[in-house]
Scaffold this motif. Structure first.
Motif, mmCIF file in Angstrom:
data_model
loop_
_atom_site.group_PDB
_atom_site.id
_atom_site.type_symbol
_atom_site.label_atom_id
_atom_site.label_comp_id
_atom_site.label_asym_id
_atom_site.label_seq_id
_atom_site.Cartn_x
_atom_site.Cartn_y
_atom_site.Cartn_z
ATOM 1 N N TYR A 1 -32.381 24.792 13.683
ATOM 2 C CA TYR A 1 -31.989 23.913 12.586
ATOM 3 C C TYR A 1 -30.829 24.534 11.825
ATOM 4 O O TYR A 1 -31.016 25.287 10.857
ATOM 5 N N VAL A 2 -29.623 24.213 12.284
ATOM 6 C CA VAL A 2 -28.442 24.855 11.726
ATOM 7 C C VAL A 2 -27.272 23.881 11.632
ATOM 8 O O VAL A 2 -27.186 22.909 12.373
ATOM 9 N N LEU A 3 -26.374 24.182 10.704
ATOM 10 C CA LEU A 3 -25.081 23.507 10.589
ATOM 11 C C LEU A 3 -24.020 24.530 10.945
ATOM 12 O O LEU A 3 -24.011 25.631 10.399
ATOM 13 N N GLN A 4 -23.130 24.180 11.869
ATOM 14 C CA GLN A 4 -22.096 25.121 12.312
ATOM 15 C C GLN A 4 -20.734 24.711 11.768
ATOM 16 O O GLN A 4 -20.353 23.533 11.834
ATOM 17 N N CYS A 5 -20.021 25.681 11.245
ATOM 18 C CA CYS A 5 -18.728 25.442 10.603
ATOM 19 C C CYS A 5 -17.750 26.555 11.004
ATOM 20 O O CYS A 5 -18.086 27.447 11.769
ATOM 21 N N GLY A 6 -16.545 26.484 10.444
ATOM 22 C CA GLY A 6 -15.593 27.576 10.590
ATOM 23 C C GLY A 6 -14.592 27.436 11.709
ATOM 24 O O GLY A 6 -13.863 28.383 12.005
ATOM 25 N N ASP A 7 -14.525 26.262 12.335
ATOM 26 C CA ASP A 7 -13.567 26.035 13.417
ATOM 27 C C ASP A 7 -12.485 25.074 12.944
ATOM 28 O O ASP A 7 -12.749 23.890 12.748
ATOM 29 N N PRO A 8 -11.251 25.545 12.782
ATOM 30 C CA PRO A 8 -10.172 24.658 12.324
ATOM 31 C C PRO A 8 -9.916 23.474 13.253
ATOM 32 O O PRO A 8 -9.404 22.446 12.832
ATOM 33 N N THR A 9 -10.275 23.607 14.540
ATOM 34 C CA THR A 9 -10.054 22.512 15.481
ATOM 35 C C THR A 9 -11.159 21.462 15.415
ATOM 36 O O THR A 9 -10.999 20.362 15.928
ATOM 37 N N ALA A 10 -12.297 21.830 14.827
ATOM 38 C CA ALA A 10 -13.479 20.956 14.746
ATOM 39 C C ALA A 10 -13.987 20.562 16.130
ATOM 40 O O ALA A 10 -14.672 19.556 16.284
ATOM 41 N N GLN A 11 -13.674 21.362 17.130
ATOM 42 C CA GLN A 11 -14.092 21.070 18.500
ATOM 43 C C GLN A 11 -15.045 22.126 19.063
ATOM 44 O O GLN A 11 -15.534 21.984 20.183
ATOM 45 N N GLY A 12 -15.273 23.194 18.312
ATOM 46 C CA GLY A 12 -16.155 24.250 18.794
ATOM 47 C C GLY A 12 -15.453 25.307 19.613
ATOM 48 O O GLY A 12 -16.089 26.185 20.184
ATOM 49 N N SER B 1 -2.950 25.952 10.671
ATOM 50 C CA SER B 1 -3.064 26.526 12.018
ATOM 51 C C SER B 1 -2.596 27.976 11.954
ATOM 52 O O SER B 1 -1.394 28.257 12.008
ATOM 53 N N LEU B 2 -3.556 28.881 11.824
ATOM 54 C CA LEU B 2 -3.233 30.295 11.637
ATOM 55 C C LEU B 2 -3.972 31.141 12.658
ATOM 56 O O LEU B 2 -5.154 30.918 12.916
ATOM 57 N N THR B 3 -3.285 32.111 13.250
ATOM 58 C CA THR B 3 -3.937 33.082 14.128
ATOM 59 C C THR B 3 -3.321 34.446 13.900
ATOM 60 O O THR B 3 -2.170 34.565 13.462
ATOM 61 N N TRP B 4 -4.106 35.478 14.216
ATOM 62 C CA TRP B 4 -3.654 36.857 14.084
ATOM 63 C C TRP B 4 -3.989 37.605 15.359
ATOM 64 O O TRP B 4 -4.922 37.239 16.077
ATOM 65 N N ALA C 1 -10.442 33.629 3.903
ATOM 66 C CA ALA C 1 -10.515 32.750 2.731
ATOM 67 C C ALA C 1 -9.262 32.881 1.880
ATOM 68 O O ALA C 1 -8.741 31.888 1.363
ATOM 69 N N GLY C 2 -8.758 34.112 1.757
ATOM 70 C CA GLY C 2 -7.542 34.338 0.985
ATOM 71 C C GLY C 2 -6.328 33.657 1.578
ATOM 72 O O GLY C 2 -5.364 33.347 0.870
ATOM 73 N N LYS C 3 -6.362 33.416 2.881
ATOM 74 C CA LYS C 3 -5.256 32.735 3.562
ATOM 75 C C LYS C 3 -5.451 31.212 3.600
ATOM 76 O O LYS C 3 -4.597 30.503 4.126
ATOM 77 N N GLY C 4 -6.568 30.730 3.060
ATOM 78 C CA GLY C 4 -6.837 29.297 3.087
ATOM 79 C C GLY C 4 -7.230 28.787 4.456
ATOM 80 O O GLY C 4 -7.144 27.586 4.744
ATOM 81 N N TYR C 5 -7.710 29.690 5.300
ATOM 82 C CA TYR C 5 -8.014 29.370 6.696
ATOM 83 C C TYR C 5 -9.090 28.290 6.839
ATOM 84 O O TYR C 5 -9.012 27.429 7.727
ATOM 85 N N PHE C 6 -10.103 28.331 5.971
ATOM 86 C CA PHE C 6 -11.232 27.412 6.091
ATOM 87 C C PHE C 6 -11.026 26.100 5.337
ATOM 88 O O PHE C 6 -11.797 25.154 5.525
ATOM 89 N N ASP C 7 -10.020 26.040 4.487
ATOM 90 C CA ASP C 7 -9.829 24.875 3.635
ATOM 91 C C ASP C 7 -9.528 23.618 4.465
ATOM 92 O O ASP C 7 -8.704 23.657 5.383
ATOM 93 N N HIS C 8 -10.231 22.542 4.148
ATOM 94 C CA HIS C 8 -10.071 21.220 4.777
ATOM 95 C C HIS C 8 -10.627 21.155 6.202
ATOM 96 O O HIS C 8 -10.372 20.181 6.921
ATOM 97 N N THR C 9 -11.394 22.163 6.608
ATOM 98 C CA THR C 9 -11.979 22.142 7.952
ATOM 99 C C THR C 9 -13.327 21.422 7.942
ATOM 100 O O THR C 9 -14.057 21.442 6.951
#
Length: 273
Positions: A161-172, A94-97, A142-150
């Motif tokens: 036709y798309v796959l959406q990613c990049g949300d640590p909450t997995a809720q959009g 859980s990281l924010t800047w 990526a260097g902070k591991g922000y996307f890892d395990h999301t």
């Protein structure tokens, strides 16, 4: 004369746009409510829950529509077998800047991004010179591991036709706490308002310069307005992985929901070469 298929696509896009407008209004109400709550309890809300979108890829964080934008009454179809592996051990950070990181990448160099997912590796050639703020942000996160395990929380199989990613909450509704400017909207690959298969682009709220960490991967040509920063090209093997994910379908049976496949980014890395 407009063909039946063209009419179907038009109706699908119009539906997405209506959803986008409703959720933009809901997001504004949510932000106002959160500001009031923060004032009452004396807590400074850092980052904020910004909803991101690909066309109508929007969520106001409410239970009925969180991260999927599907009709709440939709009846899920029977799931296809999960083509993906179990996620690697680890937890989402859980990281924010407060502000966008300074641009430190070498825009004359080549950068690649690897998404090591439970469904296979997705390799992407990044467009550092055309989208420096976007590539720099991904390099930083990526260097902070922000996307890892999301989880990749949204799959669209109808109209676009798309796959959406990049949300640590997995809720959009998640993001890094800062936004980045739109870039490269006149990319030569975007012809006739079509994002071609193999494009990776930024999601946003439907407003200018509201990209954060959420992005979408196009696995089949998709007609969208040129409002979403295209910042890389997916490899052929990566497209094969995406099509495998799409083949498993999504949870609502309506063409827009959580993927049935267990799509987790075990590790995301950005490399300069």
């Amino acid at each position: 004369m407009v063909s039946q298929e063209q009419r179907r696509r038009q109706l699908a896009r119009e539906k997405f746009l209506r959803q986008q407008q409703r959720r933009t209004s809901a997001r504004r109400r949510t932000r106002t409510r959160n500001a009031v709550i923060a004032a009452v309890v004396g807590v400074v809300v850092a980052g904020g829950a910004t909803a991101y979108a690909t066309g109508a890829f929007k969520s106001d964080g409410k239970k009925a529509e969180a991260g999927a934008g599907a009709t709440p009454s939709a009846t899920p179809t029977s799931k296809a077998p999960d083509p993906c592996e179990k996620p690697a051990e680890g937890k989402v950070k859980s990281l924010t800047w407060k502000k966008e990181p300074a641009v430190t990448i070498d825009t004359s160099a080549a950068y690649t991004m690897k998404m090591a997912t439970t469904c296979g590796d997705i390799d992407i050639a990044l467009k550092a010179s055309a989208a420096p703020h976007t590539v720099n942000s991904f390099d930083f996160l990526a260097g902070k591991g922000y996307f890892d395990h999301t989880k990749c929380h949204r799959l669209t199989t109808n109209g676009i036709y798309v796959l959406q990613c990049g949300d640590p909450t997995a809720q959009g509704s998640g993001g890094p706490g800062y936004t980045i400017p739109d870039e490269n909207l006149k990319d030569k690959s975007l012809k006739g308002n079509v994002y071609p298969a193999g494009t990776i682009a930024m999601a946003n709220t439907g407003q200018k310069h509201t990209g954060g960490s959420q992005f979408f991967l196009v696995y089949q040509d998709s007609q969208l307005p040129p409002s979403y920063t295209p910042f890389g090209t997916i490899s052929k093997s990566g497209l094969t992985v995406l099509k495998k994910i799409a083949g498993a379908g999504e949870s609502t049976g309506q063409g827009d929901g959580a993927p049935n496949a267990t799509v987790v980014i075990n590790k995301l890395t950005v490399t300069k070469s």
